[in-house]
Scaffold this motif. Structure first.
Motif, short mmCIF file in Angstrom:
data_model
loop_
_atom_site.label_atom_id
_atom_site.label_comp_id
_atom_site.label_asym_id
_atom_site.label_seq_id
_atom_site.Cartn_x
_atom_site.Cartn_y
_atom_site.Cartn_z
N ILE A 38 76.56 66.92 54.98
CA ILE A 38 75.13 65.88 54.82
C ILE A 38 73.98 66.58 55.75
CG2 ILE A 38 74.27 63.87 54.43
CD1 ILE A 38 77.21 62.75 53.80
N VAL A 39 72.97 67.03 55.12
CA VAL A 39 71.79 67.02 55.69
C VAL A 39 70.40 66.04 55.74
CG1 VAL A 39 72.37 69.17 56.24
CG2 VAL A 39 71.10 68.76 54.14
N HIS A 40 70.74 65.24 54.53
CA HIS A 40 69.44 64.30 54.00
C HIS A 40 70.27 63.45 53.10
CE1 HIS A 40 65.67 62.79 52.94
NE2 HIS A 40 65.99 62.77 51.59
N VAL A 41 69.85 62.08 53.20
CA VAL A 41 70.09 60.97 52.34
C VAL A 41 68.84 60.27 52.07
CG1 VAL A 41 72.49 61.06 52.49
CG2 VAL A 41 71.14 59.62 54.18
N ASN A 42 68.35 59.69 51.00
CA ASN A 42 67.27 58.93 51.03
C ASN A 42 67.47 57.32 51.25
OD1 ASN A 42 68.03 58.28 48.57
ND2 ASN A 42 66.68 59.15 47.14
N GLU A 43 66.38 56.78 51.15
CA GLU A 43 66.57 55.15 51.39
C GLU A 43 67.34 54.57 50.49
OE1 GLU A 43 66.57 51.69 53.43
OE2 GLU A 43 65.95 53.50 54.25
N ILE A 44 67.02 55.10 49.39
CA ILE A 44 67.92 54.37 47.93
C ILE A 44 69.23 54.56 48.04
CG2 ILE A 44 68.15 54.22 45.49
CD1 ILE A 44 65.40 53.29 46.43
N TRP A 45 69.67 55.90 48.33
CA TRP A 45 71.24 56.26 48.84
C TRP A 45 71.62 55.28 49.78
CZ3 TRP A 45 74.49 57.20 52.70
CH2 TRP A 45 75.89 57.89 52.12
N CYS A 46 71.01 54.91 50.90
CA CYS A 46 71.54 54.16 52.11
C CYS A 46 71.63 52.83 51.65
CB CYS A 46 70.41 54.20 53.12
SG CYS A 46 70.45 55.95 54.10
N ARG A 47 70.53 52.20 50.65
CA ARG A 47 70.96 50.81 50.20
C ARG A 47 72.14 50.75 49.13
NH1 ARG A 47 65.45 49.33 47.97
NH2 ARG A 47 64.54 51.26 48.87
N THR A 48 72.19 51.56 48.25
CA THR A 48 73.39 51.54 47.42
C THR A 48 74.88 51.94 48.01
OG1 THR A 48 71.90 52.80 45.81
CG2 THR A 48 74.26 52.91 45.37
N CYS A 49 74.81 52.69 48.92
CA CYS A 49 76.09 53.04 49.71
C CYS A 49 76.38 52.18 50.87
CB CYS A 49 76.38 54.32 50.02
SG CYS A 49 76.24 55.60 48.55
N GLY A 50 75.41 51.72 51.41
CA GLY A 50 75.57 50.47 52.50
C GLY A 50 75.79 51.20 53.75
N ASP A 52 73.69 53.69 57.20
CA ASP A 52 72.37 54.45 57.72
C ASP A 52 72.65 55.64 57.62
OD1 ASP A 52 71.29 51.71 58.22
OD2 ASP A 52 72.42 51.59 60.21
N ALA A 53 71.28 56.51 57.46
CA ALA A 53 71.37 57.87 57.22
C ALA A 53 72.14 58.37 58.85
CB ALA A 53 70.11 58.15 57.44
N GLU A 54 71.79 57.84 59.85
CA GLU A 54 72.18 58.11 61.43
C GLU A 54 74.02 58.22 61.02
OE1 GLU A 54 70.09 55.69 61.10
OE2 GLU A 54 68.48 57.22 61.45
N GLU A 55 74.41 57.49 60.37
CA GLU A 55 75.95 57.23 60.30
C GLU A 55 76.58 58.48 59.44
OE1 GLU A 55 77.72 53.11 59.70
OE2 GLU A 55 75.55 52.87 58.68
N VAL A 56 75.79 58.92 58.59
CA VAL A 56 76.31 60.09 57.65
C VAL A 56 75.82 61.34 57.94
CG1 VAL A 56 76.76 58.36 55.86
CG2 VAL A 56 74.68 59.55 55.78
N LEU A 57 74.80 61.82 58.56
CA LEU A 57 74.35 62.95 58.74
C LEU A 57 75.20 63.91 59.57
CD1 LEU A 57 70.56 62.25 59.01
CD2 LEU A 57 71.44 63.03 57.12
N GLY A 58 75.51 65.06 59.03
CA GLY A 58 76.55 65.82 59.87
C GLY A 58 77.94 65.80 59.29
N HIS A 59 78.14 64.78 58.48
CA HIS A 59 79.55 64.47 57.96
C HIS A 59 79.61 64.98 56.46
CE1 HIS A 59 80.99 61.73 61.12
NE2 HIS A 59 79.65 61.32 61.28
N THR A 60 80.83 65.26 56.07
CA THR A 60 80.92 65.61 54.58
C THR A 60 80.95 64.39 53.81
OG1 THR A 60 83.26 65.66 54.65
CG2 THR A 60 82.19 67.83 55.42
N CYS A 61 81.20 64.38 52.48
CA CYS A 61 81.24 63.35 51.57
C CYS A 61 82.48 62.77 51.59
CB CYS A 61 80.62 63.65 50.19
SG CYS A 61 78.80 64.01 49.86
N LYS A 62 83.40 63.31 52.27
CA LYS A 62 85.04 62.97 52.08
C LYS A 62 85.20 61.44 52.48
CE LYS A 62 87.10 67.23 52.47
NZ LYS A 62 88.12 68.22 53.26
#
Length: 87
Positions: A38-50, A52-62
């Motif tokens: 993951i290189v980018h998530v928008n604010e709507i994604w963060c609110r929907t999935c719960g 923060d961008a910092e938690e997911v950037l660099g990880h895969t969607c697994k």
């Protein structure tokens, strides 16, 4: 903005520039090649999935997969990514 219509999903961005534009839709952008980090998530994604961008950037969607995840859908998505084509 470069968009394409996808049955059941409406219009989806077709360029990285379009995907990064402000949107009312949850969006996640990954690397174009495996492992598709993951290189980018928008604010709507963060609110929907719960997350923060910092938690997911660099990880895969697994980390989003669970016991109810459809393996055939995952295979279809992976094939689309590998062939660099829309779904």
């Amino acid at each position: 903005m470069a968009m394409t219509a996808v049955k059941g999903l409406g219009s989806l961005p077709t360029t990285i520039e379009a995907a990064l534009q402000p949107s009312q839709e949850a969006r996640i952008v990954t690397e174009p090649d495996e492992p598709f980090r993951i290189v980018h998530v928008n604010e709507i994604w963060c609110r929907t999935c719960g997350f923060d961008a910092e938690e997911v950037l660099g990880h895969t969607c697994k980390f989003l997969h669970g016991p109810g995840t459809c393996r055939s859908t995952l295979a279809m998505l992976k094939q689309g990514l590998q062939l660099k084509r829309g779904l």
